[in-house]
Design a protein around this motif. Structure first.
Motif, PDB file in Angstrom:
ATOM      1  N   UNK A  85     -19.951  11.115  42.231  1.00 10.08           N
ATOM      2  CA  UNK A  85     -20.911  10.364  41.430  1.00 10.08           C
ATOM      3  C   UNK A  85     -20.702  10.602  39.944  1.00 10.08           C
ATOM      4  N   UNK A  86     -19.683  11.393  39.594  1.00 10.70           N
ATOM      5  CA  UNK A  86     -19.468  11.737  38.191  1.00 10.70           C
ATOM      6  C   UNK A  86     -18.902  10.562  37.418  1.00 10.70           C
ATOM      7  N   UNK A  93     -19.621   5.223  29.472  1.00 10.19           N
ATOM      8  CA  UNK A  93     -19.936   3.811  29.689  1.00 10.19           C
ATOM      9  C   UNK A  93     -20.777   3.335  28.510  1.00 10.19           C
ATOM     10  N   UNK A  94     -20.125   2.755  27.539  1.00 10.04           N
ATOM     11  CA  UNK A  94     -20.819   2.338  26.326  1.00 10.04           C
ATOM     12  C   UNK A  94     -21.831   1.240  26.640  1.00 10.04           C
ATOM     13  N   UNK A  95     -23.003   1.350  26.001  1.00  9.96           N
ATOM     14  CA  UNK A  95     -24.009   0.301  26.171  1.00  9.96           C
ATOM     15  C   UNK A  95     -23.507  -1.002  25.562  1.00  9.96           C
ATOM     16  N   UNK A  96     -23.850  -2.094  26.215  1.00 10.37           N
ATOM     17  CA  UNK A  96     -23.409  -3.403  25.755  1.00 10.37           C
ATOM     18  C   UNK A  96     -24.388  -3.929  24.712  1.00 10.37           C
ATOM     19  N   UNK A  97     -23.882  -4.294  23.543  1.00  7.73           N
ATOM     20  CA  UNK A  97     -24.705  -4.878  22.491  1.00  7.73           C
ATOM     21  C   UNK A  97     -24.663  -6.396  22.605  1.00  7.73           C
ATOM     22  N   UNK A  98     -25.834  -6.997  22.726  1.00  3.68           N
ATOM     23  CA  UNK A  98     -25.897  -8.448  22.879  1.00  3.68           C
ATOM     24  C   UNK A  98     -25.981  -9.143  21.523  1.00  3.68           C
ATOM     25  N   UNK A  99     -25.204  -8.681  20.588  1.00  5.58           N
ATOM     26  CA  UNK A  99     -25.200  -9.324  19.279  1.00  5.58           C
ATOM     27  C   UNK A  99     -23.835  -9.127  18.627  1.00  5.58           C
ATOM     28  N   UNK A 147     -14.081   0.311  33.540  1.00 10.32           N
ATOM     29  CA  UNK A 147     -14.166   1.089  34.767  1.00 10.32           C
ATOM     30  C   UNK A 147     -15.488   1.854  34.820  1.00 10.32           C
ATOM     31  N   UNK A 148     -15.833   2.492  33.701  1.00 12.54           N
ATOM     32  CA  UNK A 148     -17.051   3.299  33.651  1.00 12.54           C
ATOM     33  C   UNK A 148     -18.300   2.431  33.810  1.00 12.54           C
ATOM     34  N   UNK A 149     -18.267   1.228  33.259  1.00 15.01           N
ATOM     35  CA  UNK A 149     -19.424   0.334  33.391  1.00 15.01           C
ATOM     36  C   UNK A 149     -19.593  -0.124  34.837  1.00 15.01           C
ATOM     37  N   UNK A 150     -18.462  -0.361  35.527  1.00 16.52           N
ATOM     38  CA  UNK A 150     -18.538  -0.735  36.936  1.00 16.52           C
ATOM     39  C   UNK A 150     -19.140   0.403  37.744  1.00 16.52           C
ATOM     40  N   UNK A 151     -18.675   1.631  37.490  1.00 18.60           N
ATOM     41  CA  UNK A 151     -19.196   2.778  38.225  1.00 18.60           C
ATOM     42  C   UNK A 151     -20.669   3.013  37.924  1.00 18.60           C
ATOM     43  N   UNK A 152     -21.079   2.729  36.684  1.00 21.02           N
ATOM     44  CA  UNK A 152     -22.474   2.932  36.296  1.00 21.02           C
ATOM     45  C   UNK A 152     -23.402   1.987  37.058  1.00 21.02           C
ATOM     46  N   UNK A 153     -22.902   0.790  37.394  1.00 21.81           N
ATOM     47  CA  UNK A 153     -23.719  -0.162  38.154  1.00 21.81           C
ATOM     48  C   UNK A 153     -23.967   0.328  39.581  1.00 21.81           C
ATOM     49  N   UNK A 154     -23.058   1.153  40.099  1.00 20.54           N
ATOM     50  CA  UNK A 154     -23.218   1.727  41.431  1.00 20.54           C
ATOM     51  C   UNK A 154     -22.714   3.161  41.374  1.00 20.54           C
ATOM     52  N   UNK A 155     -23.639   4.074  41.178  1.00 21.37           N
ATOM     53  CA  UNK A 155     -23.274   5.476  40.942  1.00 21.37           C
ATOM     54  C   UNK A 155     -22.544   6.106  42.114  1.00 21.37           C
ATOM     55  N   UNK A 156     -22.606   5.489  43.295  1.00 19.94           N
ATOM     56  CA  UNK A 156     -21.909   6.036  44.451  1.00 19.94           C
ATOM     57  C   UNK A 156     -20.454   5.639  44.523  1.00 19.94           C
ATOM     58  N   UNK A 157     -20.016   4.812  43.582  1.00 24.58           N
ATOM     59  CA  UNK A 157     -18.632   4.340  43.577  1.00 24.58           C
ATOM     60  C   UNK A 157     -17.729   5.363  42.902  1.00 24.58           C
ATOM     61  N   UNK A 158     -16.628   5.667  43.547  1.00 26.48           N
ATOM     62  CA  UNK A 158     -15.658   6.582  42.963  1.00 26.48           C
ATOM     63  C   UNK A 158     -14.903   5.892  41.832  1.00 26.48           C
TER      64      UNK A 158
END
Length: 257
Positions: free
Chosen positions: A3-4, A9-15, A46-57
């Motif tokens: 889960x590490x 995973x940088x936050x996405x800025x909508x501007x 990659x980090x943003x994808x993992x952040x959406x599902x913390x169980x993803x390696x």
């Protein structure tokens, strides 16, 4: 599965920001705009994808994306067009002109790849809010000096050899435009007596970003000069009433062969 998240995973800025540049061409618009790009690396994705599902390696994410990359490249090498997740289409193009009337099927042609964005991708831009608009100034400038004789950017120019200036808005235009070598003192001040300036009449390249010329034979070896570029160029159909000028850093003249 881990889960590490070992990549931030940088936050996405909508501007975003837009820079407006003065349009020197007469096509009906006073300015043209450029959106301030912020490049997101594959590792951050990659980090943003993992952040959406913390169980993803994270390793599994990288492995799957890597395989997707391989399959896309294989498809392109096979001459296929690729619909990439309904976001865009990658397709093969023929670059440039084809000379001659008898071209055999086995001949190598200059091919390239282009991208057509989908309606879904275009729709995504409507969610962007512009936080800042500014008017950017692009002044004439000499940014680098390339000594073609030595093949170096070392602050030297060689007598009777070619020099290439690299910068912005360097294109020469107008009756009194030109390039001069101006003697400079230790503080970098150029001689106020313009009769001491040496004009470089042999221009070999004349574009906005690159300006090339030959160093005249009557320069003084081992002397210090600054390169002055003066132009009245405005656009394809007009010229300036007053000149624009750019002055280089100090250069030293080296003897030629």
């Amino acid at each position: 599965m881990s889960n590490d998240v070992n990549i931030i995973a940088e936050d996405i800025e909508m501007n975003g920001s837009i820079h407006l540049y003065e349009n020197g061409f007469k096509n009906g618009a006073a300015y043209f705009g450029k959106y301030d790009r912020k490049l997101v690396s594959s590792r951050v994705l990659y980090a943003r994808i993992q952040k959406k599902n913390a169980g993803t390696s994270l390793h599994e994410v990288q492995k799957i994306v890597g395989m997707l990359k391989e399959v896309i490249l294989e498809s392109i090498k096979a001459g296929e067009a690729v619909n990439l997740m309904d976001l865009m289409t990658l397709y093969i193009t023929v670059n440039g002109k084809i000379e001659g009337k008898s071209i055999e099927s086995g001949n190598k042609l200059p091919l390239g790849v282009k991208i057509t964005p989908s309606a879904l991708l275009k729709e995504a831009t409507k969610d962007i809010s512009i936080k800042n608009i500014d008017y950017a100034s692009v002044n004439m400038s000499i940014e680098r000096i390339f000594n073609r004789f030595t093949q170096e950017y070392d602050g030297t120019i060689t007598k009777c050899a070619e020099v290439q200036l690299e910068g912005k808005r360097l294109k020469l235009g107008g009756e009194y435009a030109g390039v001069w070598l101006c003697p400079a003192d230790e503080k970098g001040q150029i001689a106020s007596d313009e009769s001491l300036w040496i004009k470089c009449p042999r221009i070999t390249k004349n574009t906005l970003k690159f300006l090339s010329f030959y160093v005249p034979a009557d320069v003084q070896e081992n002397a210090r000069y600054r390169i002055l570029v003066k132009t009245y160029w405005k656009n394809c159909s007009g010229s300036l009433k007053e000149s624009k000028e750019a002055l280089s850093d100090i250069v030293t003249v080296m003897p030629g062969e």
